[in-house]
Design an enzyme around this catalytic site. Sequence first.
Site, PDB file in Angstrom:
ATOM      1  N   SER A  49      36.220  25.433  46.337  1.00  0.00           N
ATOM      2  CA  SER A  49      36.296  26.611  46.902  1.00  0.00           C
ATOM      3  C   SER A  49      36.644  26.620  48.407  1.00  0.00           C
ATOM      4  CB  SER A  49      34.729  27.229  47.102  1.00  0.00           C
ATOM      5  OG  SER A  49      34.788  28.582  47.264  1.00  0.00           O
ATOM      6  N   ASP A  77      40.518  31.748  49.643  1.00  0.00           N
ATOM      7  CA  ASP A  77      40.198  30.550  49.984  1.00  0.00           C
ATOM      8  C   ASP A  77      40.892  29.892  48.764  1.00  0.00           C
ATOM      9  OD1 ASP A  77      38.448  31.411  47.897  1.00  0.00           O
ATOM     10  OD2 ASP A  77      36.953  30.479  48.495  1.00  0.00           O
ATOM     11  N   ASP A  92      39.634  28.477  45.881  1.00  0.00           N
ATOM     12  CA  ASP A  92      39.744  28.843  44.440  1.00  0.00           C
ATOM     13  C   ASP A  92      39.868  30.595  44.389  1.00  0.00           C
ATOM     14  OD1 ASP A  92      37.090  29.566  45.601  1.00  0.00           O
ATOM     15  OD2 ASP A  92      36.326  29.207  43.509  1.00  0.00           O
ATOM     16  N   ASP A 150      38.099  32.838  45.182  1.00  0.00           N
ATOM     17  CA  ASP A 150      36.831  33.983  44.738  1.00  0.00           C
ATOM     18  C   ASP A 150      36.439  34.517  46.143  1.00  0.00           C
ATOM     19  OD1 ASP A 150      35.791  31.903  46.059  1.00  0.00           O
ATOM     20  OD2 ASP A 150      34.478  31.666  44.583  1.00  0.00           O
TER      21      ASP A 150
END
Length: 432
Positions: A92, A226, A228, A230
């Site tokens: 992340s 960010d 990933d 999400d």
Amino acid sequence: MYFGTDGIRGIAGSELTTATAEKLGNALGRKAKLIVIGRDTRTSGDLLACAFSVGAMSAGANVIDAGVLPTAAVALLTCDKGADYGVMISASHNPPEYNGLKVFDRNGHKLSEEEEAAVEASFASGVLTKKFGSYKYDNTLSKLYIKHLSEVTQITFDGLKVCLDASNGAAYKVSPTIFKKLGAEVYTTACAGTGEKINDGCGSLHIENLICEMKTCGADVGFAFDGDADRIIAVDKNLTVFDGDKLIYILAKYLKAKKQLKNNTVVGTSHTNSGICRALEKHKINMIRTDIGDKYVIEAMENMNLSLGGEQSGHIILSQYATTGDGVLTAIKLTEIIKETGKSLTELFDAKLYPQENRTYVTGDRMRIINSEIVSSAVDSVLKNISLGGRVMVRASGTEPKIRIMVECADEKECRKYADELLKVMQTFEKR
């Protein structure tokens, strides 16, 4: 022992090893016929994907590797392909040396704590079956995600300049592709997909990178994701920053006007600014708080059949379109609002926030410090003396070796004073 607040996470090669990835693959493979995996751009991603796949296939499961895609795309593909599990290999917002393993069930939802515990219990003994699973790499599956997000709005973005910062991560290809398909004039920064530079001075935690690019291109709006994708943080054309709290407020008002805000209720967390709660009340919208962590937000949304929830950090869940946080989806819906209303994000945001000071203390001894009598007494003292309506929160990060401190009250100087005091108490305690 392995799962934190958002999957399994740690420094790749030391805290998160190929052995752990293989154990997870084997544990899930025993209960699965098909598993979909994806990853962000981190250099350790290929190695962990291979290790996970070996574990899953040796337990008899088939693996489809979708390549580099956002976390929300893996959740979507898990459902679309009828897979038993989806696994995203990403840390992340963490630095490049970290990596992680996030697990989704067949419905595209993150595993519950009980399910995570059951998976961990299976780590002890590996299983090798007589029938081995197969592996297939298919990076064309990104087209399904692109098609899905291209259809969540009926409005074209022609005439709008949109700037995207993909943090050199999972959305570096798909986010510009989608916005161009929707008609926007797209400018990009940190969209090179270089895993060594993921989250490095860019993305949602380093909004100054997006602001710098927007000064150059003069975009109407900018979005930073960010690693990933999400999470999302937005920047207005006048370079004002909009965190998750502000964006949820804008979305809530818009969805209510469209009669799409189920039960006129939004889910936030204990970190959500109290000013947002008060402002939503004026629009007759309820705010429910959960513990920090998007999986707790999603759980509350599912239990109450709600359509919107999220965190100040930028995890925003729009359950009409996704089962998990999706920064690219949120960016599309916000651009839809801007285009339909003809207003900027600044014009759309009319809430008055409470002053809130946040501090981060880096330490490898989080729980001992938080549970110490000295720190507990310091927190109690602040709560006793803080002005009426003030709030204090001290918690251990579930993804990094850090302690988070938040102080919120009506007086900015008071917030700063107490936040600094608590930070100093922790620093002094650990040096003893």
